[in-house]
Design a protein around this motif. Sequence first.
Motif, PDB file in Angstrom:
ATOM      1  N   VAL A 282       0.833  -1.206   0.000  1.00 10.02           N
ATOM      2  CA  VAL A 282       0.000   0.000   0.000  1.00 10.02           C
ATOM      3  C   VAL A 282       0.866   1.253   0.000  1.00 10.02           C
ATOM      4  O   VAL A 282       0.572   2.232  -0.700  1.00 10.02           O
ATOM      5  N   LEU A 283       1.950   1.235   0.762  1.00 11.27           N
ATOM      6  CA  LEU A 283       2.778   2.426   0.886  1.00 11.27           C
ATOM      7  C   LEU A 283       3.738   2.630  -0.279  1.00 11.27           C
ATOM      8  O   LEU A 283       4.067   3.766  -0.620  1.00 11.27           O
ATOM      9  N   ALA A 284       4.186   1.559  -0.921  1.00  2.00           N
ATOM     10  CA  ALA A 284       5.248   1.688  -1.910  1.00  2.00           C
ATOM     11  C   ALA A 284       4.777   1.588  -3.356  1.00  2.00           C
ATOM     12  O   ALA A 284       5.478   2.040  -4.249  1.00  2.00           O
ATOM     13  N   ARG A 285       3.631   1.014  -3.604  1.00  2.49           N
ATOM     14  CA  ARG A 285       3.207   0.787  -4.984  1.00  2.49           C
ATOM     15  C   ARG A 285       2.582   2.025  -5.583  1.00  2.49           C
ATOM     16  O   ARG A 285       1.999   2.846  -4.889  1.00  2.49           O
ATOM     17  N   ARG A 286       2.691   2.134  -6.912  1.00  4.49           N
ATOM     18  CA  ARG A 286       2.094   3.247  -7.634  1.00  4.49           C
ATOM     19  C   ARG A 286       0.827   2.839  -8.366  1.00  4.49           C
ATOM     20  O   ARG A 286      -0.061   3.648  -8.564  1.00  4.49           O
ATOM     21  N   ASN A 287       0.746   1.602  -8.783  1.00 10.47           N
ATOM     22  CA  ASN A 287      -0.400   1.130  -9.540  1.00 10.47           C
ATOM     23  C   ASN A 287      -1.582   0.899  -8.598  1.00 10.47           C
ATOM     24  O   ASN A 287      -1.450   0.247  -7.560  1.00 10.47           O
ATOM     25  N   ALA A 288      -2.747   1.402  -8.973  1.00  7.43           N
ATOM     26  CA  ALA A 288      -3.914   1.314  -8.102  1.00  7.43           C
ATOM     27  C   ALA A 288      -4.391  -0.121  -7.928  1.00  7.43           C
ATOM     28  O   ALA A 288      -4.882  -0.493  -6.861  1.00  7.43           O
ATOM     29  N   ILE A 289      -4.239  -0.945  -8.943  1.00  8.52           N
ATOM     30  CA  ILE A 289      -4.659  -2.345  -8.827  1.00  8.52           C
ATOM     31  C   ILE A 289      -3.768  -3.093  -7.843  1.00  8.52           C
ATOM     32  O   ILE A 289      -4.246  -3.898  -7.038  1.00  8.52           O
ATOM     33  N   LEU A 290      -2.474  -2.812  -7.856  1.00 12.43           N
ATOM     34  CA  LEU A 290      -1.571  -3.440  -6.880  1.00 12.43           C
ATOM     35  C   LEU A 290      -1.857  -2.947  -5.465  1.00 12.43           C
ATOM     36  O   LEU A 290      -1.698  -3.705  -4.503  1.00 12.43           O
ATOM     37  N   VAL A 291      -2.282  -1.718  -5.324  1.00 10.07           N
ATOM     38  CA  VAL A 291      -2.671  -1.208  -4.000  1.00 10.07           C
ATOM     39  C   VAL A 291      -3.902  -1.957  -3.504  1.00 10.07           C
ATOM     40  O   VAL A 291      -3.975  -2.343  -2.323  1.00 10.07           O
ATOM     41  N   LEU A 292      -4.873  -2.187  -4.387  1.00 14.67           N
ATOM     42  CA  LEU A 292      -6.052  -2.960  -3.986  1.00 14.67           C
ATOM     43  C   LEU A 292      -5.682  -4.390  -3.606  1.00 14.67           C
ATOM     44  O   LEU A 292      -6.233  -4.955  -2.648  1.00 14.67           O
TER      45      LEU A 292
ATOM     46  N   ALA B 237     -12.827   3.320 -14.361  1.00 15.75           N
ATOM     47  CA  ALA B 237     -13.383   4.614 -14.766  1.00 15.75           C
ATOM     48  C   ALA B 237     -12.300   5.694 -14.794  1.00 15.75           C
ATOM     49  O   ALA B 237     -12.250   6.509 -15.726  1.00 15.75           O
ATOM     50  N   VAL B 238     -11.420   5.687 -13.813  1.00 16.13           N
ATOM     51  CA  VAL B 238     -10.340   6.670 -13.787  1.00 16.13           C
ATOM     52  C   VAL B 238      -9.358   6.414 -14.923  1.00 16.13           C
ATOM     53  O   VAL B 238      -8.875   7.348 -15.565  1.00 16.13           O
TER      54      VAL B 238
ATOM     55  N   ALA C  49      -1.766   5.105 -12.265  1.00 16.12           N
ATOM     56  CA  ALA C  49      -0.739   5.408 -11.268  1.00 16.12           C
ATOM     57  C   ALA C  49      -1.333   6.318 -10.195  1.00 16.12           C
ATOM     58  O   ALA C  49      -1.949   7.332 -10.496  1.00 16.12           O
ATOM     59  N   VAL C  50      -1.158   5.931  -8.952  1.00 12.70           N
ATOM     60  CA  VAL C  50      -1.763   6.659  -7.849  1.00 12.70           C
ATOM     61  C   VAL C  50      -1.134   8.052  -7.703  1.00 12.70           C
ATOM     62  O   VAL C  50      -1.826   9.016  -7.380  1.00 12.70           O
ATOM     63  N   ASP C  51       0.154   8.179  -7.970  1.00  9.21           N
ATOM     64  CA  ASP C  51       0.825   9.467  -7.832  1.00  9.21           C
ATOM     65  C   ASP C  51       0.280  10.496  -8.816  1.00  9.21           C
ATOM     66  O   ASP C  51       0.226  11.682  -8.508  1.00  9.21           O
ATOM     67  N   ASP C  52      -0.124  10.054  -9.999  1.00  7.31           N
ATOM     68  CA  ASP C  52      -0.645  10.976 -11.002  1.00  7.31           C
ATOM     69  C   ASP C  52      -2.097  11.355 -10.745  1.00  7.31           C
ATOM     70  O   ASP C  52      -2.611  12.268 -11.364  1.00  7.31           O
ATOM     71  N   LEU C  53      -2.768  10.660  -9.858  1.00 10.45           N
ATOM     72  CA  LEU C  53      -4.190  10.879  -9.622  1.00 10.45           C
ATOM     73  C   LEU C  53      -4.476  11.597  -8.312  1.00 10.45           C
ATOM     74  O   LEU C  53      -5.612  11.590  -7.860  1.00 10.45           O
TER      75      LEU C  53
ATOM     76  N   ARG D 120      -7.082  19.498 -15.146  1.00 11.29           N
ATOM     77  CA  ARG D 120      -5.721  19.914 -15.446  1.00 11.29           C
ATOM     78  C   ARG D 120      -5.754  21.308 -16.062  1.00 11.29           C
ATOM     79  O   ARG D 120      -6.699  21.655 -16.761  1.00 11.29           O
ATOM     80  N   PRO D 121      -4.723  22.119 -15.864  1.00 10.38           N
ATOM     81  CA  PRO D 121      -4.737  23.481 -16.406  1.00 10.38           C
ATOM     82  C   PRO D 121      -4.704  23.513 -17.929  1.00 10.38           C
ATOM     83  O   PRO D 121      -5.158  24.458 -18.529  1.00 10.38           O
ATOM     84  N   ASP D 122      -4.220  22.463 -18.600  1.00  9.83           N
ATOM     85  CA  ASP D 122      -4.160  22.487 -20.052  1.00  9.83           C
ATOM     86  C   ASP D 122      -5.466  22.043 -20.695  1.00  9.83           C
ATOM     87  O   ASP D 122      -5.596  22.073 -21.914  1.00  9.83           O
TER      88      ASP D 122
END
Length: 136
Positions: A21-31, A83-84, A92-96, A102-104
Amino acid sequence: MHLAYPAVLAVLLFCVGLYGVLARRNAILVLMSVELMLNAVNLNLVAFDVWLRDTLHSGQALTLFTIAIAAAEIGIGLAIVLAVYRNRGTSAVDDLRDTAERPDDGDDDGSGAEGAAAEEPDEPAPGASQKAEATA
């Protein structure tokens, strides 16, 4: 049966899940890591139920509730991740972290791409006359 064996295994499972949970970036791996943590709790509930020789088997009953909650959590969690992913193109959790636009994506002050296109004179595209002749 000694209580130490399943308790140590549950601690190891929980630690692996916590690391995931603390180290992974992929949301599926966090689940999946959250599922590991819930399974460690289930193992502890059943081990203590057997160790205490509970006549109501409350540890096993709580384990069934935890399994049902985990199934609902993974179903809803995967639906949100899909959906996300469709919306943003990444899981990737860091990007979400920010849920705002987004400003662009668009400017509120009108100085974006629409304002620049309105100021330019209307000139036909280079291939537009050829397309018009081909359709006539």
